[in-house]
Design an enzyme around this catalytic site. Structure first.
Site, PDB file in Angstrom:
ATOM      1  N   GLN A 176      39.149  39.967  37.762  1.00 24.92           N
ATOM      2  CA  GLN A 176      39.728  39.876  39.109  1.00 24.92           C
ATOM      3  C   GLN A 176      39.237  41.023  39.988  1.00 24.92           C
ATOM      4  OE1 GLN A 176      40.652  36.715  39.222  1.00 24.92           O
ATOM      5  NE2 GLN A 176      42.362  37.304  40.478  1.00 24.92           N
ATOM      6  N   VAL A 208      46.655  41.770  41.088  1.00 22.61           N
ATOM      7  CA  VAL A 208      45.280  42.259  40.995  1.00 22.61           C
ATOM      8  C   VAL A 208      44.292  41.325  41.686  1.00 22.61           C
ATOM      9  CG1 VAL A 208      45.698  43.520  38.864  1.00 22.61           C
ATOM     10  CG2 VAL A 208      44.947  41.138  38.732  1.00 22.61           C
ATOM     11  N   GLU A 232      43.644  40.355  44.899  1.00 32.04           N
ATOM     12  CA  GLU A 232      42.985  40.581  46.184  1.00 32.04           C
ATOM     13  C   GLU A 232      42.601  42.028  46.439  1.00 32.04           C
ATOM     14  OE1 GLU A 232      45.034  37.513  49.168  1.00 32.04           O
ATOM     15  OE2 GLU A 232      46.322  38.147  47.543  1.00 32.04           O
TER      16      GLU A 232
HETATM   17 MO1  MOS Z   1      45.676  34.408  49.017  1.00 33.53          MO
HETATM   18  S1  MOS Z   1      44.641  34.520  50.784  1.00 33.53           S
HETATM   19  O1  MOS Z   1      47.219  34.943  49.453  1.00 33.53           O
HETATM   20  O2  MOS Z   1      45.657  32.834  48.439  1.00 33.53           O
END
Ligand code: MOS
Length: 750
Positions: free
Chosen positions: A649, A714, A716
C-alpha cells in the site's frame, strides 16, 4: 478483570498470532490464473450489451439523435433516450448527502459536460451496440464552455465530504506582517481522472422486483441504498456481488451514471444487461480530481520558526454539483505554528463533477504545502529536515489536542538514515552523476487522518470447531480478503485454515466503505469484536460447566488460541471449541460486532498516520528529462496487520505521488471543453520502467487510543509527501522551482 476484558485487543492482546504475519494475498492465485471473476466476466443467459453514448460537446443540448437508423441495425435491440427512459423513483439530481453524485440519467436533453451520457444503445453484441451508437449521429446546439479557473469565484459552504471550508487560529495578518522572512507562492494542480485497471462495469438483471448486480463497488451498502432510492426497490431485494475490484481510486464509492444507466437498460429491455466503460469513457461521468490553484504564504522568525501560514485553494467544481477538493486542510496538523488560516473558493466549470480521488484534498494540498515548506527552509538557510524538526508539532496546531500517537520523528530518522540524507548539500545544482546528469535530493512529510466509519460483522463457531466470519468488505487489490481474514482468525482464536471468510457481497453485514483509508480499521475492529463476542459465549459455557477442565477459570481468564480455550495462568489446561459445543449440544454459536470511532477518544486526541518521503531525481541538463532514481518512504500508521500488504500500500501510494509530480494531467480543449488526452497513450501514468529504487519502511507505532486494534489507515498516505519530495528534488537538482504540476521537460529548459 473479567476474562472478556482480557480478550480485548490492544497492547495486551494475548491470543492469536495471525495478525502481523506477512501472508500473501489469499486470492492471489485466482487473480494471476484468471480464475477471479470480475463484474464484466459475468454472462447470464440472454445477456444484452449496452454502451453509453457520450456527449461530444461540453455545454448545450442534444438537438437530434437518429434513433431509427440505430434501431435498423440488425443487432440493436433498443435505444434508450430521454423519450423512453423508464421512470425513476426519485429525481437523480437530488442528493441527501455529500457522498452522492447528482446525475441527469437521460432526464432531459441538456449536456453539462463532455462525456455526459446522452443515450444508451443496447444490442445482442458489444460490436452491434457500438455500431448503433455511431448511427445515432447526435447533433447539438453547443454553447461555449468554460474549463479554466479564471471564471466567477464563490465561497463554498463546505468542501470535500462536508468539511468546513475555512479555519483560523491566531492573527495571521499580523504575524505575516511582522515576520522576519516571508515566502509566498502559488501552485497549480491539474485535473486528474480515475483510471483503475478495471473500468466501471455493471451486469444487471431484474427478477420481478428483485435486482441482481455484478458491479465493482467500494461501498456495498452505500451503493445498495443509492440504487434502492433511485429505483424504488427495497434494499434487501438488491443483491450486489463485488468480490474483486481491479482498483477503485475513490470513484467506485458512489454510484455514477453508467451503472445507473446499465440498470435502467435492463429495466427497459427486460433482459440482463452488461455495461462496461471503455477507457476513454472513464474521462467524464465517473468523477475526477478537480484542478486547483493554491496560494500559500508562510512567515518565519529569525531562528527559522514558523510564525504563521495562510493557505487558500481555488478549486473547480461542476455547474450542477458541489464537490470542492479540500486541499487547504493539510497544513492544519503538520507543523507547530501559532497562527494559521486555511480557506477555499470555487469556480463552476463545464466538466463532470469532481469527486473523491486518492487522498482527496491531502494529495493536492500536500504537494503544494510541502513544496512551500521546502521553499521556506531554503529561505531560512536551513536543511529541509532540520527545518521540519525545528517546527515539529507536539500537539495538533489547529486544535492544540495531543496526538493519539505520532512516530513522525522516527519516520524522519529511519527514512533519512536509509536514504543517506546527511550528505545533502544545502544549495541546488551541486551534484551530478557519472553521465553528467544533475542530481537532486528532496523530501516531504506525509500525513493522513486516521478515520473510521461504521462497520459490522458476524462470527460463528461451528460444532466441528471451524469458524465463519461474515463482513461485507471490499478488496480493491489492497489485500482486504487477506488482512481482514487474519484479524478474523485471531478474533476467533483459530488458525487461518479453520476459518471461512465471507466478504464482497451486499447480503453480508455492512462492514463499512473502502474509502478514506478506513477499511481495515472499521471492518477489522468489527470483525475482531464479533470474534470476541463468540469467544465470550464459549467461555461462559466452559467456565460455568463442572465437566469442563476450565470450570471456575473465569477469575483467572482464558485465552482463545488454535481452536481451544486455555487457562491464562496454566496453558496446559484447556478445551477445544468442538468439545465445548459438543457437550452443550449446540450446532453453532454466533456473535456480532461493530467497529466505529470512539467519540470521546476523537474528542480528546488528534489522530493521524505520518510519514517521511525522500527522493533522488536525476535531470538531463540539456533535455530536461527527469528520472526518479530512488524513493524512500518511512511511515507510521499504528498496528500493522500484514506487513506485506502494508508495504505494498505504501509503495502504491508513493507511485501515485510520483504520478502526481511528473505524469498525470488531463488536458481540456478550451473551445470545445473536451479532454484531448482521454486515453492511456497521452494521459500518462507511471509504468514499471518509471519506477526504481523504491523502498517503504514500516515504522513501529503503538496507538492505544485510535481504536481497540490500534489500526490507522495505510491506503492513501503514500501519495502525500511523495509528490513534493520529488518536486523538491527537481528543484535541488536544477535550481528551478516548478509550481505547476505535473512537472514537464519544458519547465526545465531555460
Ligand atoms: Mo478513497 S479517494 O477515499 O476511495
Amino acid at each position: 478483570m473479567s476474562e472478556i476484558a482480557q480478550l480485548q485487543p490492544g497492547p495486551r492482546m494475548r491470543h492469536g498470532s495471525n495478525i502481523g504475519q506477512p501472508l500473501t494475498r489469499s486470492e492471489g492465485r485466482l487473480k494471476v490464473t484468471g480464475g477471479a471473476t470480475y463484474a464484466a466476466d459475468n454472462h447470464p443467459d440472454g445477456l444484452l450489451h449496452a454502451v453509453i453514448v457520450p456527449a461530444s460537446i461540453a455545454r448545450g443540448r442534444v438537438v437530434s439523435l437518429d434513433v431509427a437508423a440505430a434501431k435498423a441495425h440488425p443487432g440493436v435491440v433498443e435505444v434508450m433516450t430521454p423519450e423512453n427512459r423508464p421512470p425513476l423513483a426519485m429525481d437523480p439530481y437530488e442528493k441527501s448527502n455529500p457522498l452522492m453524485f447528482r446525475m441527469n440519467l437521460l432526464k432531459d436533453d441538456t449536456v453539462r459536460y463532455a462525456g455526459e451520457p446522452i443515450a444508451v444503445v443496447v444490442a445482442e453484441t458489444l460490436e452491434a451496440a457500438k455500431e448503433g451508437a455511431i448511427l445515432l449521429a447526435p447533433r447539438y446546439e453547443a454553447e461555449r464552455p468554460e474549463v479554466t479557473l479564471d471564471g466567477d469565484v464563490f465561497k463554498p459552504q463546505a468542501v470535500g465530504p462536508g468539511m468546513p471550508a475555512e479555519a483560523t487560529k491566531g492573527d495571521v495578518e499580523a504575524a505575516l506582517a511582522s515576520a522576519a522572512k516571508r515566502v509566498e507562492a502559488t501552485y497549480e494542480t491539474p485535473p486528474q481522472y480515475h483510471n483503475a485497471m478495471e473500468p466501471h462495469a455493471v451486469v444487471a438483471r431484474f427478477d420481478g422486483d428483485k435486482l441482481q448486480l455484478d458491479m465493482p463497488t467500494q461501498g456495498l451498502a452505500m451503493s445498495r441504498m443509492r440504487i434502492a432510492g433511485l429505483f424504488g426497490l427495497k434494499p434487501e431485494n438488491i443483491h450486489i456481488r463485488s468480490p474483486f475490484l481491479g482498483g477503485g481510486f475513490g470513484s467506485k464509492g458512489s454510484v455514477s451514471s453508467p451503472e445507473a444507466l446499465g440498470i435502467l437498460a435492463a429495466k427497459l429491455t427486460g433482459r440482463p444487461v452488461k455495461l462496461v466503460l471503455a477507457r476513454e469513457e472513464m474521462f467524464g461521468s465517473v468523477g475526477h480530481r478537480g484542478q486547483t490553484r493554491q496560494t500559500i504564504k508562510l512567515g518565519l522568525d529569525e531562528t527559522g520558526a514558523l510564525t504563521a501560514f495562510d493557505h487558500l485553494t481555488r478549486a473547480a467544481t461542476s455547474r450542477f454539483d458541489d464537490f470542492v477538493e479540500p486541499a487547504s486542510g493539510v497544513g492544519q496538523a503538520l507543523y507547530k505554528v501559532p497562527a494559521l488560516h486555511t480557506s477555499h473558493e470555487a469556480v463552476r466549470i463545464d466538466t463532470g463533477t469532481p469527486s473523491f480521488m486518492r487522498a482527496p484534498g491531502e494529495a493536492s494540498g500536500s504537494i503544494a504545502f510541502e513544496s512551500a515548506i521546502d521553499e521556506a527552509a531554503f529561505a531560512a538557510g536551513m536543511d529541509p529536515l532540520a527545518f521540519r524538526l525545528k517546527n515539529y508539532a507536539d500537539v495538533e496546531p489547529i486544535s492544540d489536542k495531543p496526538f493519539s500517537s505520532k512516530a513522525l520523528k522516527e519516520c524522519y530518522r529511519e527514512g533519512a538514515e536509509r536514504f543517506g540524507w546527511q550528505d545533502r548539500p544545502l544549495e541546488p545544482r551541486q551534484m551530478r552523476d557519472g553521465s553528467g546528469r544533475l542530481l537532486g535530493w528532496g523530501m516531504g512529510t506525509a500525513i493522513f487522518p486516521a478515520l473510521m466509519f461504521q462497520g459490522n460483522a458476524r462470527a460463528v463457531i461451528r460444532r466441528d470447531g471451524s469458524g465463519v466470519m461474515e463482513a461485507g468488505g471490499h478488496d480493491m487489490g489492497q489485500g482486504a480478503w487477506t488482512a481482514l481474514a487474519q484479524i478474523a482468525a485471531d478474533g476467533l482464536g483459530l488458525p487461518m485454515e479453520a476459518l471461512e471468510f465471507r466478504s464482497g457481497t451486499s447480503d453480508l453485514p455492512d462492514a463499512g466503505v473502502a474509502g478514506g483509508s478506513t477499511h481495515t480499521a472499521t471492518a477489522g475492529n468489527a470483525i475482531y469484536s464479533a470474534g470476541a463476542a463468540v469467544i465470550e459465549k464459549l467461555t461462559a459455557l466452559a467456565v460455568g460447566d463442572e465437566r469442563s477442565p476450565l470450570f471456575g477459570a473465569g477469575n483467572v481468564g482464558v485465552i482463545a488460541r488454535d481452536g481451544r480455550l486455555i487457562r491464562q495462568d496454566d496453558e496446559g489446561v484447556g478445551e477445544s471449541y468442538a468439545d465445548i459445543l459438543e457437550r452443550a449440544d449446540l450446532d453453532e454459536i454466533e456473535g456480532s460486532g461493530q467497529g466505529a470511532g470512539d467519540p470521546s477518544a476523537q474528542e480528546a486526541y488528534a489522530m493521524y498516520a505520518h510519514g517521511a518521503v525522500f527522493a533522488e531525481v536525476a535531470v538531463d541538463p540539456d533535455l530536461g528529462q527527469m528520472r526518479v532514481n530512488r524513493l524512500v518512504g518511512a511511515f507510521a500508521a499504528g498496528r500493522v496487520i500484514n506487513p506485506r500488504m502494508v508495504e505494498s500500500q505504501y509503495l502504491g501510494g508513493m507511485i501515485w505521488g510520483l504520478s502526481f509530480a511528473l505524469h498525470e494531467k488531463a488536458v481540456h480543449d478550451r473551445r470545445s471543453g473536451r479532454i484531448m488526452n482521454a486515453n492511456f497513450g497521452e494521459y500518462h501514468v507511471p509504468v514499471n520502467a518509471d519506477l526504481q529504487g523504491m523502498e517503504a519502511i514500516l515504522v513501529a507505532e503503538d496507538d492505544p487510543h485510535v481504536n481497540p486494534l490500534g489500526i490507522k489507515g495505510v491506503g492513501e498516505i503514500g501519495i502525500t509527501g511523495t509528490g513534493a519530495a520529488i518536486a523538491n528534488a527537481v528543484w535541488h537538482a536544477t535550481g528551478i522551482r516548478v509550481r505547476r504540476f505535473p512537472i514537464g521537460l519544458a519547465d526545465l529548459l531555460g
